[in-house]
Design an enzyme around this catalytic site. Structure first.
Site, PDB file in Angstrom:
ATOM      1  N   ASP A   1       0.860  -1.190   0.000  1.00 47.44           N
ATOM      2  CA  ASP A   1       0.000   0.000   0.000  1.00 47.44           C
ATOM      3  C   ASP A   1       0.891   1.232   0.000  1.00 47.44           C
ATOM      4  O   ASP A   1       2.112   1.140   0.143  1.00 47.44           O
ATOM      5  CB  ASP A   1      -0.990  -0.007   1.187  1.00 47.44           C
ATOM      6  CG  ASP A   1      -0.294  -0.148   2.534  1.00 47.44           C
ATOM      7  OD1 ASP A   1       0.855   0.310   2.656  1.00 47.44           O
ATOM      8  OD2 ASP A   1      -0.891  -0.722   3.456  1.00 47.44           O
TER       9      ASP A   1
ATOM     10  N   LYS B   1      -4.205   0.296  -2.013  1.00 47.58           N
ATOM     11  CA  LYS B   1      -5.101  -0.602  -1.271  1.00 47.58           C
ATOM     12  C   LYS B   1      -6.293   0.167  -0.717  1.00 47.58           C
ATOM     13  O   LYS B   1      -6.146   1.289  -0.247  1.00 47.58           O
ATOM     14  CB  LYS B   1      -4.279  -1.193  -0.107  1.00 47.58           C
ATOM     15  CG  LYS B   1      -5.036  -1.972   0.908  1.00 47.58           C
ATOM     16  CD  LYS B   1      -4.081  -2.560   1.951  1.00 47.58           C
ATOM     17  CE  LYS B   1      -4.043  -1.755   3.227  1.00 47.58           C
ATOM     18  NZ  LYS B   1      -3.224  -2.339   4.283  1.00 47.58           N
TER      19      LYS B   1
HETATM   20  C1  R5P Z   1      -1.763  -0.722   7.419  1.00 44.71           C
HETATM   21  O1  R5P Z   1      -1.704   0.287   6.738  1.00 44.71           O
HETATM   22  C2  R5P Z   1      -0.534  -1.494   7.815  1.00 44.71           C
HETATM   23  O2  R5P Z   1       0.628  -0.956   7.281  1.00 44.71           O
HETATM   24  C3  R5P Z   1      -0.641  -2.946   7.407  1.00 44.71           C
HETATM   25  O3  R5P Z   1      -0.685  -3.035   5.993  1.00 44.71           O
HETATM   26  C4  R5P Z   1      -1.885  -3.575   7.968  1.00 44.71           C
HETATM   27  O4  R5P Z   1      -2.056  -3.251   9.314  1.00 44.71           O
HETATM   28  C5  R5P Z   1      -1.819  -5.073   7.806  1.00 44.71           C
HETATM   29  O5  R5P Z   1      -2.997  -5.617   8.326  1.00 44.71           O
HETATM   30  P1  R5P Z   1      -3.528  -7.021   7.826  1.00 44.71           P
HETATM   31  O6  R5P Z   1      -2.397  -7.990   7.939  1.00 44.71           O
HETATM   32  O7  R5P Z   1      -4.654  -7.312   8.762  1.00 44.71           O
HETATM   33  O8  R5P Z   1      -4.011  -6.840   6.421  1.00 44.71           O
END
Ligand code: R5P
Length: 314
Positions: A184, A207
């Site tokens: 992202d 994302k």
């Molecule tokens: C969000 O912006 C963080 O950088 C991570 O991408 C996110 O917390 C990952 O969460 P999950 O593993 O639940 O998709």
């Protein structure tokens, strides 16, 4: 200097102490039957905690980590101020104040993702938690904080340090990726830094998070056909972000896909889920986890040194 730790960060505290050649004293921590916490600076550590600057390594996750960190900071602060008064009248009750020199190093800062008021009436949780600790110590160190902007104006020396150099070294030695992907926009700086250190290609996805378990990536052509790719993020929680990114990479011909992060939260069976999509999962030990293969001590040491320089200059 001395490093102290509570119940959730003792192996990283040891890594930090080894890195800097300092002594590590684990503090006494336990839980009462009703789950409330108890902390004490043990007899063998109290003199050194007063004689030298102290770094407390402690996570603010889960919530019990917040309470334990608060209690440890209060105990350390009282001892350094010379407030030893105790109900049983054991030992001296007061001693001279030894002055500044208490640093809190937080490997995984819980609540970091609520770094803004997204809707009216919300708490800016990251700031609320950091302010609470800022009143109880002389310097703060954060390891791979999700979004540092919210804490950039803390009124005490504050270092934002990163384990990405060690993560890059680890990937370079084990995976030898041809391509690094940020899943992202938020991870672009971190992931591109890793790509730069390794000397390989880099790109990112955009994302949209629908809810805690559902994320969607915008379609994007990635030049990954026949390549070994590592997806780099600050943290992995449910694994949803990585699984969707890995799917996109496989569809575009990536032959090997790895996931690497600083903070391995790995909630609700995330590792098993991830291993259906990726060939390897790599994390630091900022949180105790089964994929702790990247050292976090060197990054913490860089942060502590930065705060020490600022404290010495004040
Ligand atoms: C969000 O912006 C963080 O950088 C991570 O991408 C996110 O917390 C990952 O969460 P999950 O593993 O639940 O998709």
């Amino acid at each position: 200097m001395v490093v102290v730790s509570g119940s959730n960060s003792s192996s990283l505290a040891q890594q930090l102490a080894d890195e800097l050649g300092w002594t590590h004293h684990p503090l006494e921590t336990r839980r009462f039957p009703d789950t409330e916490g108890y902390v004490r600076i043990p007899d063998g550590a109290r003199d050194s905690v007063r004689a030298e600057p102290v770094v407390l390594v402690s996570n603010t996750f889960p919530d019990s980590g917040i309470v334990e960190t608060l209690l440890m900071l209060h105990a350390l602060q009282d001892l350094r101020k010379g407030d030893l008064a105790n109900f049983r009248n054991i030992g001296p009750q007061t001693l001279p104040d030894v002055g500044k020199g208490l640093i809190l190093a937080i490997p995984y800062f819980g609540y970091s993702r609520q770094d803004k008021r997204f809707k009216p009436g919300e708490a800016v949780s990251a700031r609320a938690i950091a302010d609470m600790f800022g009143h109880l110590c002389d310097g703060l160190v954060f390891l791979d904080l999700h979004a540092p902007a919210v804490l950039e104006d803390m009124p005490l020396p504050t270092a934002f340090t990163s384990a990405m150099p060690e993560l890059a070294e680890h990937l370079g030695q084990t995976v030898q990726p041809d391509f690094i992907l940020s899943p992202d926009k938020g991870a672009i700086d971190r992931a591109s830094h890793v790509a730069q250190i390794i000397g390989c290609e880099f790109s990112y996805l955009e994302k949209t998070r629908i809810d805690a378990h559902t994320i969607v990536h915008q379609a994007k052509d990635l030049d990954v056909d026949g390549k070994r790719v590592a997806i780099v993020d600050d943290m992995i929680a449910t694994g949803g972000t990585i699984c969707r990114a890995a799917e996109a990479l496989r569809h575009q011909g990536a032959t090997e896909v790895h996931a690497a992060c600083c903070h391995g939260l790995f909630t609700g069976g995330a590792i098993a889920r991830l291993l259906r999509y990726v060939d390897g999962v790599h994390a630091t030990g900022s949180l105790a986890n089964a994929r702790d293969v990247i050292p976090g001590g060197p990054a913490l040491a860089r942060g502590v040194k930065q705060v020490m320089v600022e404290l010495d200059g004040n």
